[in-house]
Design a protein around this motif. Structure first.
Motif, PDB file in Angstrom:
ATOM      1  N   SER A  65       0.861  -1.183   0.000  1.00  0.00           N
ATOM      2  CA  SER A  65       0.000   0.000   0.000  1.00  0.00           C
ATOM      3  C   SER A  65       0.894   1.228   0.000  1.00  0.00           C
ATOM      4  CB  SER A  65      -0.956   0.014   1.193  1.00  0.00           C
ATOM      5  OG  SER A  65      -0.231   0.154   2.390  1.00  0.00           O
ATOM      6  N   PHE A  66       0.310   2.361  -0.286  1.00  0.00           N
ATOM      7  CA  PHE A  66       1.052   3.603  -0.382  1.00  0.00           C
ATOM      8  C   PHE A  66       0.377   4.674   0.460  1.00  0.00           C
ATOM      9  CE2 PHE A  66       1.918   1.272  -4.263  1.00  0.00           C
ATOM     10  CZ  PHE A  66       3.293   1.359  -4.351  1.00  0.00           C
ATOM     11  N   ASP A  67       1.156   5.660   0.850  1.00  0.00           N
ATOM     12  CA  ASP A  67       0.603   6.827   1.532  1.00  0.00           C
ATOM     13  C   ASP A  67       0.002   7.715   0.450  1.00  0.00           C
ATOM     14  OD1 ASP A  67       0.017   9.163   2.862  1.00  0.00           O
ATOM     15  OD2 ASP A  67       2.047   9.505   3.588  1.00  0.00           O
ATOM     16  N   ILE A  68      -1.315   7.813   0.424  1.00  0.00           N
ATOM     17  CA  ILE A  68      -1.983   8.608  -0.606  1.00  0.00           C
ATOM     18  C   ILE A  68      -2.506   9.930  -0.058  1.00  0.00           C
ATOM     19  CG2 ILE A  68      -2.596   6.580  -1.976  1.00  0.00           C
ATOM     20  CD1 ILE A  68      -5.489   6.882  -0.880  1.00  0.00           C
ATOM     21  N   SER A  69      -2.121  10.253   1.156  1.00  0.00           N
ATOM     22  CA  SER A  69      -2.683  11.425   1.830  1.00  0.00           C
ATOM     23  C   SER A  69      -2.269  12.756   1.208  1.00  0.00           C
ATOM     24  CB  SER A  69      -2.309  11.416   3.314  1.00  0.00           C
ATOM     25  OG  SER A  69      -0.909  11.528   3.480  1.00  0.00           O
ATOM     26  N   GLU A  70      -1.210  12.772   0.416  1.00  0.00           N
ATOM     27  CA  GLU A  70      -0.759  14.033  -0.163  1.00  0.00           C
ATOM     28  C   GLU A  70      -1.046  14.144  -1.660  1.00  0.00           C
ATOM     29  OE1 GLU A  70       3.226  15.074   0.982  1.00  0.00           O
ATOM     30  OE2 GLU A  70       2.942  14.236   2.983  1.00  0.00           O
ATOM     31  N   VAL A  71      -1.813  13.212  -2.194  1.00  0.00           N
ATOM     32  CA  VAL A  71      -2.160  13.260  -3.609  1.00  0.00           C
ATOM     33  C   VAL A  71      -3.132  14.416  -3.843  1.00  0.00           C
ATOM     34  CG1 VAL A  71      -3.267  12.008  -5.510  1.00  0.00           C
ATOM     35  CG2 VAL A  71      -1.750  10.799  -3.928  1.00  0.00           C
ATOM     36  N   ASP A  72      -2.853  15.233  -4.826  1.00  0.00           N
ATOM     37  CA  ASP A  72      -3.685  16.404  -5.110  1.00  0.00           C
ATOM     38  C   ASP A  72      -5.024  16.036  -5.743  1.00  0.00           C
ATOM     39  OD1 ASP A  72      -1.792  18.160  -4.092  1.00  0.00           O
ATOM     40  OD2 ASP A  72      -0.819  18.421  -6.039  1.00  0.00           O
ATOM     41  N   GLU A  73      -5.090  14.921  -6.417  1.00  0.00           N
ATOM     42  CA  GLU A  73      -6.309  14.503  -7.094  1.00  0.00           C
ATOM     43  C   GLU A  73      -7.185  13.677  -6.166  1.00  0.00           C
ATOM     44  OE1 GLU A  73      -3.224  14.184  -8.438  1.00  0.00           O
ATOM     45  OE2 GLU A  73      -3.461  15.833  -9.855  1.00  0.00           O
ATOM     46  N   GLU A  74      -8.390  13.413  -6.612  1.00  0.00           N
ATOM     47  CA  GLU A  74      -9.272  12.506  -5.868  1.00  0.00           C
ATOM     48  C   GLU A  74      -8.775  11.088  -6.097  1.00  0.00           C
ATOM     49  OE1 GLU A  74     -13.995  11.812  -5.022  1.00  0.00           O
ATOM     50  OE2 GLU A  74     -13.418  13.069  -6.705  1.00  0.00           O
ATOM     51  N   ILE A  75      -8.624  10.329  -5.013  1.00  0.00           N
ATOM     52  CA  ILE A  75      -8.021   8.999  -5.103  1.00  0.00           C
ATOM     53  C   ILE A  75      -8.657   8.058  -4.082  1.00  0.00           C
ATOM     54  CG2 ILE A  75      -6.138   9.687  -3.550  1.00  0.00           C
ATOM     55  CD1 ILE A  75      -4.301   7.792  -5.202  1.00  0.00           C
ATOM     56  N   VAL A  76      -8.794   6.797  -4.478  1.00  0.00           N
ATOM     57  CA  VAL A  76      -9.277   5.738  -3.598  1.00  0.00           C
ATOM     58  C   VAL A  76      -8.251   4.619  -3.629  1.00  0.00           C
ATOM     59  CG1 VAL A  76     -10.994   3.889  -3.394  1.00  0.00           C
ATOM     60  CG2 VAL A  76     -11.727   6.240  -3.797  1.00  0.00           C
ATOM     61  N   GLN A  77      -7.868   4.146  -2.451  1.00  0.00           N
ATOM     62  CA  GLN A  77      -7.003   2.975  -2.347  1.00  0.00           C
ATOM     63  C   GLN A  77      -7.828   1.846  -1.741  1.00  0.00           C
ATOM     64  OE1 GLN A  77      -2.471   2.176  -1.383  1.00  0.00           O
ATOM     65  NE2 GLN A  77      -3.429   3.295   0.268  1.00  0.00           N
ATOM     66  N   PHE A  78      -7.607   0.631  -2.221  1.00  0.00           N
ATOM     67  CA  PHE A  78      -8.429  -0.488  -1.766  1.00  0.00           C
ATOM     68  C   PHE A  78      -7.629  -1.772  -1.700  1.00  0.00           C
ATOM     69  CE2 PHE A  78      -8.606  -0.395  -6.342  1.00  0.00           C
ATOM     70  CZ  PHE A  78      -8.477  -1.727  -6.705  1.00  0.00           C
ATOM     71  N   VAL A  79      -8.094  -2.688  -0.862  1.00  0.00           N
ATOM     72  CA  VAL A  79      -7.601  -4.059  -0.825  1.00  0.00           C
ATOM     73  C   VAL A  79      -8.833  -4.950  -0.745  1.00  0.00           C
ATOM     74  CG1 VAL A  79      -6.289  -5.796   0.452  1.00  0.00           C
ATOM     75  CG2 VAL A  79      -5.461  -3.432   0.373  1.00  0.00           C
ATOM     76  N   LEU A  80      -8.930  -5.867  -1.673  1.00  0.00           N
ATOM     77  CA  LEU A  80      -9.997  -6.871  -1.678  1.00  0.00           C
ATOM     78  C   LEU A  80      -9.290  -8.220  -1.555  1.00  0.00           C
ATOM     79  CD1 LEU A  80     -12.048  -5.486  -4.713  1.00  0.00           C
ATOM     80  CD2 LEU A  80     -12.358  -4.966  -2.276  1.00  0.00           C
ATOM     81  N   PHE A  81      -9.159  -8.729  -0.347  1.00  0.00           N
ATOM     82  CA  PHE A  81      -8.368  -9.928  -0.090  1.00  0.00           C
ATOM     83  C   PHE A  81      -9.288 -11.015   0.448  1.00  0.00           C
ATOM     84  CE2 PHE A  81      -4.150 -11.410   2.063  1.00  0.00           C
ATOM     85  CZ  PHE A  81      -3.999 -12.389   1.103  1.00  0.00           C
ATOM     86  N   ASP A  82     -10.033 -11.640  -0.476  1.00  0.00           N
ATOM     87  CA  ASP A  82     -10.990 -12.686  -0.107  1.00  0.00           C
ATOM     88  C   ASP A  82     -10.319 -13.841   0.628  1.00  0.00           C
ATOM     89  OD1 ASP A  82     -13.019 -11.241  -1.296  1.00  0.00           O
ATOM     90  OD2 ASP A  82     -13.073 -12.433  -3.130  1.00  0.00           O
ATOM     91  N   LEU A  83      -9.119 -14.196   0.207  1.00  0.00           N
ATOM     92  CA  LEU A  83      -8.408 -15.326   0.803  1.00  0.00           C
ATOM     93  C   LEU A  83      -8.245 -15.163   2.316  1.00  0.00           C
ATOM     94  CD1 LEU A  83      -7.001 -17.963  -0.059  1.00  0.00           C
ATOM     95  CD2 LEU A  83      -4.877 -16.661  -0.251  1.00  0.00           C
TER      96      LEU A  83
END
Length: 166
Positions: A65-83
């Motif tokens: 994962s990345f630190d997305i807190s300083e991105v100027d644009e609208e951004i969504v980070q996700f993890v879909l880890f069914d396992l």
């Protein structure tokens, strides 16, 4: 589904645009399909990128994962880890946290903000809705058919961890 990534409401047309977003140099490695992008055995030092005229979907190793807190644009980070029955969703708009939600084994571990995701929502469905909205196309219904461009971080061992700072 076992996949991690982010969706950016920004057009990425060149590798230089991508390098500016990550704040580090990248090397283009070629095209990969969805199965290769979502492979749990994939190299953690790579990212897979799909772009269109409205936005960008990036897929990376499910443990990354990345630190997305300083991105100027609208951004969504996700993890879909069914396992592992673990799901994560965070939404920033111009550097301001809008929502962070995480569950493991159906237990809510984080629940901050209240914009796109509410308790009881299926995170995978919300990610699909965001994907369609940000890329302004019905991508979620066909994302397993997408072709991605794979990039590797150059000299990552000698650099600070890339963090999507811009």
């Amino acid at each position: 589904m076992n996949i991690a990534g982010c969706i950016v409401k920004k057009v990425i047309t060149t590798s230089q645009d991508l390098e500016a977003l990550f704040g580090t140099r990248l090397q283009y490695l070629g095209e990969v399909d969805f199965d290769q992008a979502a492979d749990l055995e994939r190299d953690e030092d790579t990212i897979d990128v799909y772009t269109n005229s409205a936005g960008c979907l990036m897929v990376y190793h499910v443990g990354q994962s990345f630190d997305i807190s300083e991105v100027d644009e609208e951004i969504v980070q996700f993890v879909l880890f069914d396992l592992a029955n673990s799901y994560f969703f965070e939404h920033y708009q111009q550097g301001t946290l809008q929502c962070r939600y995480m569950t493991t084994d159906d237990e809510v571990l984080e629940d901050e903000g209240n914009d796109m995701l509410q308790e009881g929502d299926e995170i995978a469905e919300v990610v699909g809705q965001v994907l369609d909205e940000f890329l302004q196309a019905p991508i979620a219904a066909q994302w397993t058919e997408l072709t991605f461009k794979r990039y590797a971080f150059i000299d990552e061992a000698e650099q600070e961890k890339p963090r999507l700072p811009h």
